[in-house]
Design an enzyme around this catalytic site. Sequence first.
Site, PDB file in Angstrom:
ATOM      1  N   GLY A  18       5.882   4.564   7.716  1.00 13.08           N
ATOM      2  CA  GLY A  18       4.721   3.688   7.641  1.00 13.08           C
ATOM      3  C   GLY A  18       4.600   3.045   6.274  1.00 13.08           C
ATOM      4  O   GLY A  18       5.064   3.594   5.266  1.00 13.08           O
ATOM      5  N   PHE A  19       3.952   1.892   6.242  1.00 10.42           N
ATOM      6  CA  PHE A  19       3.674   1.208   4.977  1.00 10.42           C
ATOM      7  C   PHE A  19       2.353   1.741   4.441  1.00 10.42           C
ATOM      8  O   PHE A  19       1.302   1.597   5.067  1.00 10.42           O
ATOM      9  CB  PHE A  19       3.589  -0.309   5.193  1.00 10.42           C
ATOM     10  CG  PHE A  19       3.204  -1.059   3.944  1.00 10.42           C
ATOM     11  CD1 PHE A  19       4.097  -1.182   2.898  1.00 10.42           C
ATOM     12  CD2 PHE A  19       1.942  -1.617   3.830  1.00 10.42           C
ATOM     13  CE1 PHE A  19       3.733  -1.853   1.734  1.00 10.42           C
ATOM     14  CE2 PHE A  19       1.571  -2.301   2.681  1.00 10.42           C
ATOM     15  CZ  PHE A  19       2.467  -2.418   1.633  1.00 10.42           C
ATOM     16  N   THR A  61      -0.905   1.913   2.032  1.00  9.15           N
ATOM     17  CA  THR A  61      -1.748   0.871   1.438  1.00  9.15           C
ATOM     18  C   THR A  61      -2.564   1.344   0.243  1.00  9.15           C
ATOM     19  O   THR A  61      -3.423   0.618  -0.233  1.00  9.15           O
ATOM     20  CB  THR A  61      -2.692   0.281   2.500  1.00  9.15           C
ATOM     21  OG1 THR A  61      -3.514   1.336   3.026  1.00  9.15           O
ATOM     22  CG2 THR A  61      -1.909  -0.382   3.613  1.00  9.15           C
ATOM     23  N   ASP A  64      -0.377   2.558   7.197  1.00 11.14           N
ATOM     24  CA  ASP A  64      -1.149   3.762   6.905  1.00 11.14           C
ATOM     25  C   ASP A  64      -2.212   3.445   5.862  1.00 11.14           C
ATOM     26  O   ASP A  64      -1.915   2.891   4.810  1.00 11.14           O
ATOM     27  CB  ASP A  64      -0.226   4.870   6.392  1.00 11.14           C
ATOM     28  CG  ASP A  64      -1.012   6.139   6.101  1.00 11.14           C
ATOM     29  OD1 ASP A  64      -1.585   6.697   7.053  1.00 11.14           O
ATOM     30  OD2 ASP A  64      -1.060   6.552   4.931  1.00 11.14           O
ATOM     31  N   TYR A  66      -9.342   4.631   0.177  1.00 11.50           N
ATOM     32  CA  TYR A  66      -8.589   3.597  -0.544  1.00 11.50           C
ATOM     33  C   TYR A  66      -9.432   2.334  -0.763  1.00 11.50           C
ATOM     34  O   TYR A  66      -9.115   1.520  -1.627  1.00 11.50           O
ATOM     35  CB  TYR A  66      -7.333   3.187   0.215  1.00 11.50           C
ATOM     36  CG  TYR A  66      -6.333   4.274   0.492  1.00 11.50           C
ATOM     37  CD1 TYR A  66      -6.395   5.533  -0.096  1.00 11.50           C
ATOM     38  CD2 TYR A  66      -5.294   4.030   1.381  1.00 11.50           C
ATOM     39  CE1 TYR A  66      -5.454   6.509   0.184  1.00 11.50           C
ATOM     40  CE2 TYR A  66      -4.345   5.008   1.667  1.00 11.50           C
ATOM     41  CZ  TYR A  66      -4.444   6.247   1.072  1.00 11.50           C
ATOM     42  OH  TYR A  66      -3.511   7.200   1.369  1.00 11.50           O
TER      43      TYR A  66
END
Length: 101
Positions: free
Chosen positions: A20-21, A23, A50, A55
């Site tokens: 997954g990428f 963030t 992700d 975040y």
Amino acid sequence: MNSKHQFVQLSDGHFIPGLGFGTYKPQEVPNSKTTEATKIAIEAGFRHIDCAYVYQVEEEVGQAVRSKIADGTVTRQDIFYTSKDWPSPSGCPTLTAGSWR
């Protein structure tokens, strides 16, 4: 095989990309950079994004995904979005549904 194209089977029979990428970003980096980076990740072939409430970039990630859907790069069905929401005294006051509208 490229790791971006390896999948894990879920209990319901669907497959999710194993890579997954992420963030997450440091506070000194503007949130707008998350939108830009997420668009680039989707263009590069990432389909698992992700994120986490902590975040504070869910809106920007949603904007990037909507943009890539609008320009025809992906469909909503192509994207797997995973997030984390930690319990708080008031329950889970924030869910990510708003970022997808």
